[in-house]
Every structure is written in C-alpha cells, then in structure tokens.
Design an enzyme around this catalytic site. Sequence first.
Site, short mmCIF file in Angstrom:
data_model
loop_
_atom_site.label_atom_id
_atom_site.label_comp_id
_atom_site.label_asym_id
_atom_site.label_seq_id
_atom_site.Cartn_x
_atom_site.Cartn_y
_atom_site.Cartn_z
N ASP A 22 0.85 -1.19 0.00
CA ASP A 22 0.00 0.00 0.00
C ASP A 22 0.89 1.23 0.00
O ASP A 22 1.80 1.36 0.83
CB ASP A 22 -0.91 0.01 1.23
CG ASP A 22 -2.02 -1.03 1.13
OD1 ASP A 22 -2.06 -1.77 0.14
OD2 ASP A 22 -2.83 -1.10 2.07
N ASP A 23 0.62 2.14 -0.93
CA ASP A 23 1.43 3.35 -1.08
C ASP A 23 0.64 4.54 -0.53
O ASP A 23 -0.46 4.81 -0.99
CB ASP A 23 1.77 3.57 -2.55
CG ASP A 23 2.68 4.76 -2.74
OD1 ASP A 23 3.81 4.71 -2.23
OD2 ASP A 23 2.27 5.74 -3.38
N HIS A 65 3.73 -2.12 3.29
CA HIS A 65 3.60 -0.70 2.98
C HIS A 65 4.91 -0.12 2.45
O HIS A 65 5.99 -0.65 2.74
CB HIS A 65 3.15 0.08 4.21
CG HIS A 65 1.78 -0.29 4.69
ND1 HIS A 65 1.54 -1.43 5.44
CD2 HIS A 65 0.57 0.31 4.51
CE1 HIS A 65 0.23 -1.51 5.70
NE2 HIS A 65 -0.38 -0.47 5.15
N HIS A 82 -6.25 2.60 -4.19
CA HIS A 82 -6.33 2.62 -2.72
C HIS A 82 -7.00 3.91 -2.23
O HIS A 82 -6.80 4.31 -1.09
CB HIS A 82 -4.92 2.48 -2.14
CG HIS A 82 -4.87 2.14 -0.68
ND1 HIS A 82 -5.76 1.28 -0.06
CD2 HIS A 82 -4.01 2.55 0.30
CE1 HIS A 82 -5.46 1.17 1.21
NE2 HIS A 82 -4.41 1.94 1.47
N HIS A 128 -7.58 8.41 1.34
CA HIS A 128 -7.50 7.34 2.35
C HIS A 128 -8.56 7.47 3.44
O HIS A 128 -8.27 7.37 4.64
CB HIS A 128 -6.10 7.31 2.97
CG HIS A 128 -5.74 5.96 3.55
ND1 HIS A 128 -5.98 5.60 4.86
CD2 HIS A 128 -5.14 4.89 2.97
CE1 HIS A 128 -5.54 4.37 5.08
NE2 HIS A 128 -5.02 3.91 3.93
#
Length: 338
Positions: free
Chosen positions: A49-50, A196, A100, A104
Amino acid sequence: MKSKFVRVLMALLIMLAPLVAYPKSTDAAASKFITSVSTTSKVVALTFDDGADGANTNKILDILAKNNVKATFFLTGSGANNHPQYIKNIAAKGHQLGNHSYTHPDFTKLTATQMKSELDRTEAKVKSITGKTTKPIFRAPFGAVNSAVLSGVGAAGYGYTIQWNIDTVDWKGVTASQINTKVQANIKPGSIVLMHTGAGAPGTPLALPTMISQLKAKGYKFVTVSQLLAYRSTSTAKTYTVKSGDTLYSIARAYGVTVSALAAANKITNYNLIYVGQVLVIPGTTTTPTTVKYTVKSGDTLYKIATLYNTTVAKIAAANNITNTSLIYVGQVLTIPR
C-alpha cells in the site's frame, strides 16, 4: 367539462407511461471480497500500500527486480501527487497497479457517490502518470469493508476488493525479523501479503530479501493479484454481512452450514464475537479450478509470457500444441499451464 377532464387525464397518462413501461436497469455487480485464493498451487501475491510519502518505494523496487519478483501496488491519489516519479517507476518495472482511494478515508462512512469520486480521481491521476489503469482491483483504506462498500466499489468499476490473509503490521515499525517471521508462519498457497511503502515501515525493505529467498526455498512462486485470481477454484462460497440481531447460529442455519464450518472459514475462535458490518465468507463446495488464459499482445514472446506466469516456454508450447516457439500472433489465446 367532463370531456376536458378526460383529455387532461389521458395526457398525463401518456407523459407518465415511459416511467412505468420500462424496467429500471439492473445494478452493477458488487465487488468480490478477496482475502486469499483457494488453490493447491504454491503461489503468493506480495502487495504494497502506497501512502503520502512512499519513502521506501525505490528500495522495494530494486529488491523485487534483483529477485525477478512481480508484485502489486495499491496507490493513493495523494501519493501520486506527492511522488509521481515513484509511481512511474512502479509501472515501468511491470508491477500491477491497484486503487487505494485518493485521500485514504474510511469507505464505510462514505456515500456511493463519494466512493466513486475517490476512485475516479485516483484512477485519472495514476493514468495521467503511467498510462495504465488501476482497474479492476481496489483495496479499502484501513481494510474497512461492508456490503455498501462492495456495492459502491463494484458500481465504480472495481470488480475485486482485495484484502489479505497475512498482515505484516509493518506500519507499526516492527523489525525485519518480525515481518519475515509473520509471513513464514502464516504462508499458504494462494496467500496475499500486506506491506507498505512508507517511512513508517522501515523494516519492510530489510525483510524482503530474506522473505523472498525463504519462500522460494519452500517452492513458492510470486504473482500479481490478477495472476493470483486466475488460480481460484470455482466455489459456491458466498459472503454475508452481519446485521443487528444476527448470531453465528442463525447465519449458519440460513445457509445450511454448521456453526463450526462457518467459524473455521472466517477464523473465528469465539462464536459469540461477531459484529454488525462484518463480512463473513459462507463456506461452499470447491469444484474444478479455473483455466488461465492469456491473449497475445503486440511485442509478446513466449519467453516473456512464460516469465510473467512463472512457467517455462516448453510448458506453454506443449499446452498449446506450438511446434515453433517463435511463431505466435497478436490475438492468439494461449492456455497457461499451472
């Protein structure tokens, strides 16, 4: 007067007819919730996950390249804004891109319109940088998913909501040894590993070389999420979102399964602890595996395709009755042996 009333009534009926004469179009299919894949093949998907900083992205890319491993990166729009070159590097190295969200947020607190905006903005940003799409895979921020999220995400064009079955919790700043131990202890065929790229996960680039080496020694092959999905077995398993008043017993009875089977499928140890909004997998009967197909594109070679799917040129040639391995054509549909 009466005839005038009749004429007005008839005019109204004519205007309203289109509203009742045609059925409403069916809703888009809900996104499929995936935590891992049921398969006997030793395949695993490493996923990253960026977030906003992506500080370790290039270190991770270098390690993956040295080990000939393809992974999947779930990108945020804010991250793409902050470090577009990192995003470009991910795509240039041939890794899969997923969505994603943009900022966020917790998707369980958004409307369907807000979900679509988050997804569309990220897709547009990533496409402008890489020329590639994030569809059809999405990962929910915080892993927060319920039936409304699956419906909203599916309607936005994301057919798969990708969770994980191994959470390295690297974002807590745990050591490389702790990250690798977590993976090795929980690995199984079809696993999805969560990691991550940010500065808050300094142990991840340190853990990767050993992790990859040990998994290879166990016979595992590394695939992207879309490649992993091709290994799924066709199953009658469904998902159910827990509602107020539900118990494991009532859900099990409704689907004709046992409480113990339902608990096992969802790794529930205390039968009394389920919560509203929890998405449960309803165990079903596994049947035959799906067939992996690949359509040849311009610039493809059998060697390139074999490398992509972690197989050999000879195996692909044999599976497709190809006698001259130099002769494949654009549009040709190949069966990929597993």
